[in-house]
Design a protein around this motif. Structure first.
Motif, PDB file in Angstrom:
ATOM      1  N   HIS A  57     -30.910  40.480 -46.483  1.00  0.00           N
ATOM      2  CA  HIS A  57     -31.337  41.721 -46.839  1.00  0.00           C
ATOM      3  C   HIS A  57     -31.702  42.050 -48.513  1.00  0.00           C
ATOM      4  CE1 HIS A  57     -27.065  42.232 -48.672  1.00  0.00           C
ATOM      5  NE2 HIS A  57     -27.524  43.260 -49.158  1.00  0.00           N
ATOM      6  N   LEU A  58     -31.585  40.767 -49.113  1.00  0.00           N
ATOM      7  CA  LEU A  58     -32.077  40.923 -50.655  1.00  0.00           C
ATOM      8  C   LEU A  58     -33.565  41.210 -50.665  1.00  0.00           C
ATOM      9  CD1 LEU A  58     -30.039  38.034 -52.226  1.00  0.00           C
ATOM     10  CD2 LEU A  58     -29.510  40.656 -51.989  1.00  0.00           C
ATOM     11  N   GLY A  59     -33.875  41.927 -51.499  1.00  0.00           N
ATOM     12  CA  GLY A  59     -35.259  42.212 -51.859  1.00  0.00           C
ATOM     13  C   GLY A  59     -36.023  40.927 -52.534  1.00  0.00           C
ATOM     14  N   HIS A  60     -35.075  40.240 -53.334  1.00  0.00           N
ATOM     15  CA  HIS A  60     -35.625  38.953 -53.807  1.00  0.00           C
ATOM     16  C   HIS A  60     -34.547  37.843 -53.717  1.00  0.00           C
ATOM     17  CE1 HIS A  60     -39.340  40.030 -55.859  1.00  0.00           C
ATOM     18  NE2 HIS A  60     -38.856  41.257 -55.940  1.00  0.00           N
ATOM     19  N   PRO A  61     -34.520  37.114 -52.647  1.00  0.00           N
ATOM     20  CA  PRO A  61     -33.245  36.295 -52.060  1.00  0.00           C
ATOM     21  C   PRO A  61     -33.727  35.085 -53.230  1.00  0.00           C
ATOM     22  CG  PRO A  61     -34.904  36.407 -50.339  1.00  0.00           C
ATOM     23  CD  PRO A  61     -35.382  37.555 -51.301  1.00  0.00           C
ATOM     24  N   ARG A  63     -33.958  34.987 -56.284  1.00  0.00           N
ATOM     25  CA  ARG A  63     -33.215  35.209 -57.561  1.00  0.00           C
ATOM     26  C   ARG A  63     -31.759  35.222 -57.223  1.00  0.00           C
ATOM     27  NH1 ARG A  63     -36.734  40.303 -59.353  1.00  0.00           N
ATOM     28  NH2 ARG A  63     -38.747  39.201 -59.563  1.00  0.00           N
ATOM     29  N   LYS A  66     -28.635  34.256 -59.700  1.00  0.00           N
ATOM     30  CA  LYS A  66     -28.373  35.113 -60.873  1.00  0.00           C
ATOM     31  C   LYS A  66     -27.139  36.083 -60.531  1.00  0.00           C
ATOM     32  CE  LYS A  66     -33.140  35.539 -62.459  1.00  0.00           C
ATOM     33  NZ  LYS A  66     -33.602  35.739 -63.667  1.00  0.00           N
ATOM     34  N   LEU A  76     -19.367  41.806 -56.651  1.00  0.00           N
ATOM     35  CA  LEU A  76     -20.358  41.149 -55.746  1.00  0.00           C
ATOM     36  C   LEU A  76     -20.471  39.651 -56.502  1.00  0.00           C
ATOM     37  CD1 LEU A  76     -22.333  40.673 -53.604  1.00  0.00           C
ATOM     38  CD2 LEU A  76     -23.906  42.051 -55.003  1.00  0.00           C
ATOM     39  N   TYR A 215     -36.100  56.408 -49.040  1.00  0.00           N
ATOM     40  CA  TYR A 215     -34.985  55.390 -48.864  1.00  0.00           C
ATOM     41  C   TYR A 215     -33.505  55.858 -48.735  1.00  0.00           C
ATOM     42  CZ  TYR A 215     -32.042  51.851 -51.252  1.00  0.00           C
ATOM     43  OH  TYR A 215     -30.834  51.064 -51.486  1.00  0.00           O
ATOM     44  N   LEU A 216     -33.011  56.855 -49.452  1.00  0.00           N
ATOM     45  CA  LEU A 216     -31.729  57.558 -49.608  1.00  0.00           C
ATOM     46  C   LEU A 216     -31.257  57.891 -48.307  1.00  0.00           C
ATOM     47  CD1 LEU A 216     -32.212  59.707 -52.777  1.00  0.00           C
ATOM     48  CD2 LEU A 216     -31.069  57.053 -52.485  1.00  0.00           C
TER      49      LEU A 216
ATOM     50  N   GLU B 112     -36.315  44.501 -64.135  1.00  0.00           N
ATOM     51  CA  GLU B 112     -36.514  44.063 -62.787  1.00  0.00           C
ATOM     52  C   GLU B 112     -36.752  42.719 -62.590  1.00  0.00           C
ATOM     53  OE1 GLU B 112     -40.028  46.530 -62.165  1.00  0.00           O
ATOM     54  OE2 GLU B 112     -38.942  48.446 -62.220  1.00  0.00           O
ATOM     55  N   ASP B 113     -37.041  41.801 -63.616  1.00  0.00           N
ATOM     56  CA  ASP B 113     -37.210  40.396 -63.585  1.00  0.00           C
ATOM     57  C   ASP B 113     -35.932  39.714 -63.104  1.00  0.00           C
ATOM     58  OD1 ASP B 113     -39.690  40.488 -64.223  1.00  0.00           O
ATOM     59  OD2 ASP B 113     -39.404  39.936 -66.308  1.00  0.00           O
ATOM     60  N   ASN B 114     -34.666  40.486 -63.324  1.00  0.00           N
ATOM     61  CA  ASN B 114     -33.265  39.876 -62.908  1.00  0.00           C
ATOM     62  C   ASN B 114     -32.772  40.910 -61.609  1.00  0.00           C
ATOM     63  OD1 ASN B 114     -33.077  37.899 -65.110  1.00  0.00           O
ATOM     64  ND2 ASN B 114     -31.804  39.397 -66.059  1.00  0.00           N
ATOM     65  N   CYS B 115     -33.572  41.725 -61.189  1.00  0.00           N
ATOM     66  CA  CYS B 115     -32.932  42.334 -60.185  1.00  0.00           C
ATOM     67  C   CYS B 115     -33.240  41.585 -58.562  1.00  0.00           C
ATOM     68  CB  CYS B 115     -33.737  43.686 -59.819  1.00  0.00           C
ATOM     69  SG  CYS B 115     -33.237  44.548 -58.360  1.00  0.00           S
ATOM     70  N   ILE B 116     -32.096  41.254 -57.888  1.00  0.00           N
ATOM     71  CA  ILE B 116     -32.269  40.735 -56.615  1.00  0.00           C
ATOM     72  C   ILE B 116     -32.442  41.503 -55.604  1.00  0.00           C
ATOM     73  CG2 ILE B 116     -31.047  38.613 -57.156  1.00  0.00           C
ATOM     74  CD1 ILE B 116     -28.597  39.652 -55.926  1.00  0.00           C
ATOM     75  N   GLY B 117     -32.115  42.809 -55.567  1.00  0.00           N
ATOM     76  CA  GLY B 117     -32.632  43.936 -54.611  1.00  0.00           C
ATOM     77  C   GLY B 117     -31.619  44.008 -53.663  1.00  0.00           C
ATOM     78  N   CYS B 118     -30.401  43.856 -53.928  1.00  0.00           N
ATOM     79  CA  CYS B 118     -29.236  43.844 -53.219  1.00  0.00           C
ATOM     80  C   CYS B 118     -29.087  45.215 -52.806  1.00  0.00           C
ATOM     81  CB  CYS B 118     -27.755  43.234 -53.668  1.00  0.00           C
ATOM     82  SG  CYS B 118     -27.255  44.112 -55.161  1.00  0.00           S
ATOM     83  N   GLU B 131     -33.821  54.254 -56.286  1.00  0.00           N
ATOM     84  CA  GLU B 131     -34.454  53.988 -54.728  1.00  0.00           C
ATOM     85  C   GLU B 131     -34.985  52.682 -54.954  1.00  0.00           C
ATOM     86  OE1 GLU B 131     -37.001  57.177 -53.563  1.00  0.00           O
ATOM     87  OE2 GLU B 131     -35.496  58.754 -54.222  1.00  0.00           O
ATOM     88  N   MET B 132     -34.705  51.781 -53.827  1.00  0.00           N
ATOM     89  CA  MET B 132     -35.345  50.620 -53.772  1.00  0.00           C
ATOM     90  C   MET B 132     -36.987  50.664 -53.304  1.00  0.00           C
ATOM     91  SD  MET B 132     -33.989  47.333 -53.408  1.00  0.00           S
ATOM     92  CE  MET B 132     -32.758  46.969 -52.048  1.00  0.00           C
ATOM     93  N   GLU B 136     -41.844  46.258 -53.764  1.00  0.00           N
ATOM     94  CA  GLU B 136     -41.522  45.106 -54.705  1.00  0.00           C
ATOM     95  C   GLU B 136     -40.021  44.631 -54.480  1.00  0.00           C
ATOM     96  OE1 GLU B 136     -43.131  43.758 -57.309  1.00  0.00           O
ATOM     97  OE2 GLU B 136     -44.938  44.957 -56.922  1.00  0.00           O
ATOM     98  N   GLY B 137     -39.327  45.378 -53.447  1.00  0.00           N
ATOM     99  CA  GLY B 137     -38.063  44.939 -53.504  1.00  0.00           C
ATOM    100  C   GLY B 137     -37.131  44.784 -54.514  1.00  0.00           C
ATOM    101  N   VAL B 138     -37.448  45.914 -55.500  1.00  0.00           N
ATOM    102  CA  VAL B 138     -36.754  45.830 -56.656  1.00  0.00           C
ATOM    103  C   VAL B 138     -36.021  47.440 -56.692  1.00  0.00           C
ATOM    104  CG1 VAL B 138     -37.432  43.914 -57.952  1.00  0.00           C
ATOM    105  CG2 VAL B 138     -38.394  46.367 -58.241  1.00  0.00           C
ATOM    106  N   MET B 139     -34.926  47.562 -57.647  1.00  0.00           N
ATOM    107  CA  MET B 139     -34.702  49.065 -57.528  1.00  0.00           C
ATOM    108  C   MET B 139     -35.337  49.708 -58.910  1.00  0.00           C
ATOM    109  SD  MET B 139     -32.342  50.925 -56.243  1.00  0.00           S
ATOM    110  CE  MET B 139     -31.390  49.727 -55.175  1.00  0.00           C
TER     111      MET B 139
END
Lengths: 290, 249
Positions: A57-61, A63, A66, A76, A215-216, B112-118, B131-132, B136-139
């Protein structure tokens, strides 16, 4: 809260796998050879499969590594460390015992402790959120521990321990379900405190910011299936607790034990679905919803 | 680092005047317009011209009806964006350090370069300020227009957040809350600036000014009012007869 399948799979199966690894780690006379291999294989498949699902479910798996950096502040991140530690230590323990026949008990104890830490940190990811009053309570970690250890004992074949722990997890689950219904109103947060206008009269959401969804609302205001909540709770308790207990008390053979395991896991999946679907986030108040 | 700073040198934030806001949503549009082409990833829309449009916004305007015990109900327009909390839960939950609060001015930002979109930061925010972005899959979140307020390429009057600059009613004010003499500190002190959901302990920097009390009719009747009293209290003539006749049925 939106019950994302990846998160339900993650918490259910990693909890079960880590519970089994816990019992394998503290066992004074663990099974060796192929039987031991099978136990460890099942445990690692469940734990690793569950943890892998959490990245879906990650937007950027890509990464995801990190997430190991912020263990000082983030549950987490702590969970990532405990999970990696538990799998590494238990992997080493299993390697020495199953493949080389060397039983290093302290390594197993350390691994078991890390398994517990992983279940605990997973539960704290949810428990820490003041924004979801249903989760923000000591009974959430209690439920995660009880289900993980009970399911693990069931898989490990410790019948007496499993009977006790599954009965306990059923009791904690029932308490968590029904006592949790009170927690949002007990928290004192309502549209009056959310807008600061509560002291002037009764506040009602008159018009939302937009006609569509966002989204919310998709993530935090999940209302599908709520009307079946009570039925699903009973189904969850029957499958996760009552049926496995009845089967275990008949002193089952392998076939019945497998049925008990499938029933228990199905019940826990239903419980986890409810864990998310029935959790109400305070942001819903701004939209006149719960 | 996702630990919060002990304290920040300045406390930049907004005062939002609920008495003045007319609910025109101009701040929503100007925010989206500025932020979709400046700091970080664009604010995407999905199905923007279709049946079910949905998109990322950093500022949204709600409207609430407040019904007092006595008197008429009041309509309050309610803009909501990140409150740049002193005790921001969205910062400490972040596992990667992407979310942080700046020591120099207290702005809460996402690298945003470090955001994993969890999504955990959005879960921890009571205000729905994050809001995600679905593309882009980032916050995404309000940056307090960090790329305007220090931007020497802009004329001086434009060096404030886009929402503040654009508000036609003057309902949004930008300033430094650490300075008791600043415009926002004074406004907040004079008008009783409020925190949203103070019970959650987030210590928001942004303050909301409550609507001023409305005029009431009690005790303030105009001298000419008696002349405006209805003349005929009881129906007369034909209607009087009809009224009595119908009463008998």
């Amino acid at each position: 809260m939106h019950p994302a399948p990846s998160v339900i799979i993650f918490t259910t199966f990693s909890g079960l796998g880590l519970g089994l690894l816990f019992w394998l780690g503290i066992s004074p006379d663990p099974h060796g050879g192929w039987v031991g291999f099978t136990f460890f294989f099942i445990a690692f498949a469940l734990a690793c499969g569950g943890l892998a699902a959490s990245t879906f479910h990650l937007g950027h798996p890509e990464r995801a590594l990190k997430a190991f950096t912020q263990w000082r502040s983030s549950w987490l991140s702590r969970e990532a460390w405990s999970a990696a530690g538990a799998l590494a230590v238990m992997g080493l323990y299993a390697f020495f015992w199953v493949l080389l026949g060397i039983h290093i008990a302290p390594l197993g104890w350390l691994g078991a402790l890390l398994c517990l830490a992983t279940v605990g940190t997973t539960s704290m990811i949810y428990t820490q959120l003041k924004t979801v009053p249903r989760w923000n309570h000591w009974s959430t970690p209690a439920l995660f521990f009880a289900l993980s250890l009970g399911g693990g004992a069931l898989l490990a074949g410790y019948i007496n321990t499993a009977v006790f722990l599954i009965a306990l997890s059923g009791a904690v689950q029932a308490y968590w379900f029904w006592q949790g219904d009170q927690r949002f109103s007990d928290s004192g947060t309502d549209l009056g405190t959310a807008t600061g206008l509560g002291s002037r009269g009764k506040v009602r959401a008159f018009e939302p910011p937009h006609t569509g969804t966002n989204y919310l609302l998709n993530e935090f205001v999940y209302v599908v299936g709520r009307k079946h909540g009570d039925k699903l709770r009973l189904i969850s308790l029957a499958l996760s607790t009552v049926l496995p207990l009845l089967l275990l008390l008949t002193n089952p053979g392998h076939l019945l034990a497998v049925i008990a395991v499938i029933s228990h896991v199905t019940g826990v999946v239903v419980s986890r679905w409810l864990f998310f679907a029935q959790a109400e986030h305070v942001v819903g108040l701004y939209y006149g919803k719960r | 680092m996702t630990s919060l700073p002990e304290q920040t040198d300045r406390k930049l934030g907004l005062v939002i005047d609920l008495d003045t806001c007319v609910g025109c949503h101009a701040c929503v549009i100007s925010c989206k317009g500025w932020n979709t082409e400046n700091y970080g990833a664009p604010l995407s829309d999905q199905d923007p011209y279709g049946a079910d449009p949905v998109g990322t916004f950093l500022n949204r305007v709600h409207s609430y009806e407040v019904q007092p015990d006595q008197g008429p109900a009041q309509l309050v327009h309610f803009p909501k964006s990140c409150l740049h909390c002193d005790d921001a839960p969205c910062v400490t939950v972040c596992p990667t350090g992407a979310s942080y609060k700046r020591v120099e001015d207290g702005i809460v930002l996402v690298n945003e370069d470090n955001c994993i979109g969890c999504g955990l930061c959005a879960w921890s925010c009571p205000y729905g300020a994050r809001e995600m972005d679905a593309a882009e899959g980032v916050m995404k979140k309000c940056t307090l227009c960090v790329d305007r307020i220090y931007n020497e390429n802009l004329p001086e009057e434009d060096r404030e957040p886009s929402c503040v600059r654009t508000c036609p009613a003057g309902a949004r004010h930008f300033g430094d809350f650490s300075d008791p003499e600043s415009n926002v500190s004074k406004l907040s002190a004079e008008r009783g600036g409020m925190d949203l959901m103070p019970e959650l302990g987030t210590k928001p920097v942004n303050k909301y000014l409550p609507p001023r009390p409305k005029d009431s009719w009690q005790g303030e009747v105009d001298v000419l009012a008696p002349w405006l009293e209805p003349v005929a209290q009881e129906p007369q003539g034909f209607f009087g007869w009809l009224d009595k006749a119908l009463e008998k049925f």
